[in-house]
Scaffold this motif. Structure first.
Motif, mmCIF file in Angstrom:
data_model
loop_
_atom_site.group_PDB
_atom_site.id
_atom_site.type_symbol
_atom_site.label_atom_id
_atom_site.label_comp_id
_atom_site.label_asym_id
_atom_site.label_seq_id
_atom_site.Cartn_x
_atom_site.Cartn_y
_atom_site.Cartn_z
ATOM 1 N N UNK A 13 0.831 -1.208 0.000
ATOM 2 C CA UNK A 13 0.000 0.000 0.000
ATOM 3 C C UNK A 13 0.864 1.256 0.000
ATOM 4 N N UNK A 14 1.975 1.239 0.733
ATOM 5 C CA UNK A 14 2.871 2.392 0.741
ATOM 6 C C UNK A 14 3.582 2.551 -0.602
ATOM 7 N N UNK A 15 3.917 1.447 -1.244
ATOM 8 C CA UNK A 15 4.544 1.507 -2.562
ATOM 9 C C UNK A 15 3.592 2.154 -3.565
ATOM 10 N N UNK A 16 2.322 1.789 -3.506
ATOM 11 C CA UNK A 16 1.341 2.390 -4.412
ATOM 12 C C UNK A 16 1.228 3.888 -4.170
ATOM 13 N N UNK A 17 1.276 4.308 -2.924
ATOM 14 C CA UNK A 17 1.200 5.739 -2.606
ATOM 15 C C UNK A 17 2.423 6.490 -3.126
ATOM 16 N N UNK A 18 3.578 5.837 -3.152
ATOM 17 C CA UNK A 18 4.793 6.491 -3.631
ATOM 18 C C UNK A 18 4.695 6.806 -5.129
ATOM 19 N N UNK A 19 3.981 5.974 -5.884
ATOM 20 C CA UNK A 19 3.856 6.190 -7.327
ATOM 21 C C UNK A 19 2.926 7.350 -7.688
ATOM 22 N N UNK A 39 -6.897 4.898 -9.267
ATOM 23 C CA UNK A 39 -6.679 3.475 -9.018
ATOM 24 C C UNK A 39 -5.598 3.218 -7.985
ATOM 25 N N UNK A 40 -4.512 3.993 -8.055
ATOM 26 C CA UNK A 40 -3.445 3.847 -7.067
ATOM 27 C C UNK A 40 -3.924 4.238 -5.678
ATOM 28 N N UNK A 41 -4.706 5.316 -5.611
ATOM 29 C CA UNK A 41 -5.234 5.772 -4.322
ATOM 30 C C UNK A 41 -6.146 4.719 -3.705
ATOM 31 N N UNK A 42 -7.096 4.244 -4.495
ATOM 32 C CA UNK A 42 -8.043 3.238 -3.988
ATOM 33 C C UNK A 42 -7.314 1.939 -3.666
ATOM 34 N N UNK A 43 -6.398 1.521 -4.553
ATOM 35 C CA UNK A 43 -5.637 0.296 -4.308
ATOM 36 C C UNK A 43 -4.796 0.387 -3.048
ATOM 37 N N UNK A 44 -4.182 1.545 -2.826
ATOM 38 C CA UNK A 44 -3.385 1.732 -1.620
ATOM 39 C C UNK A 44 -4.211 1.611 -0.357
ATOM 40 N N UNK A 45 -5.382 2.216 -0.378
ATOM 41 C CA UNK A 45 -6.261 2.128 0.791
ATOM 42 C C UNK A 45 -6.760 0.696 1.015
ATOM 43 N N UNK A 46 -7.156 0.041 -0.062
ATOM 44 C CA UNK A 46 -7.666 -1.331 0.055
ATOM 45 C C UNK A 46 -6.581 -2.263 0.580
#
Length: 78
Positions: A13-19, A39-46
Motif C-alpha cells: 500500500x505504501x509503494x502504491x502511494x509512492x507512485x 486506481x493507485x489511491x483506492x488500491x493503496x487504501x484497500x
C-alpha cells in the motif's frame, strides 16, 4: 502466514502511494492520469486495510506506536 501476507499488503500500500506523485509527469492524457491516480489511491487504501485485517491488531498497534514516537521526536524542540 496471515500476518506475513498482511505485512506484505501494508508495504504494498505504501509503494502504491509512492507512485502517485510520479504520474503527473508521464506523457499520458489527463483522463488516463486521473484514472491511474484514482486506481493507485483506492488500491493503496484497500491493500492497507486488508493488510491491517490480516496482520492483526497487535501488529497495527506496533506500527502506529513506532510512527507516533518518530513524529513526537521530530516535533520535540529540545
Amino acid at each position: 502466514m496471515k500476518k506475513k501476507i498482511g505485512i506484505i499488503f501494508i508495504i504494498l500500500s505504501f509503494v502504491l502511494w509512492i507512485f502517485i506523485p510520479i504520474i503527473p509527469f508521464l506523457s499520458l492524457s489527463a483522463a488516463a492520469k486521473t484514472g491511474i491516480v484514482s486506481g493507485l489511491f483506492i488500491g493503496g487504501e484497500v491493500f492497507f486495510w486488508l493488510g491491517a485485517l490480516l496482520a492483526g491488531k497487535d501488529i497495527v498497534k506496533k506500527f502506529i506506536q513506532k510512527y507516533r514516537r518518530k513524529k513526537e521526536k521530530e516535533d520535540d524542540p529540545s
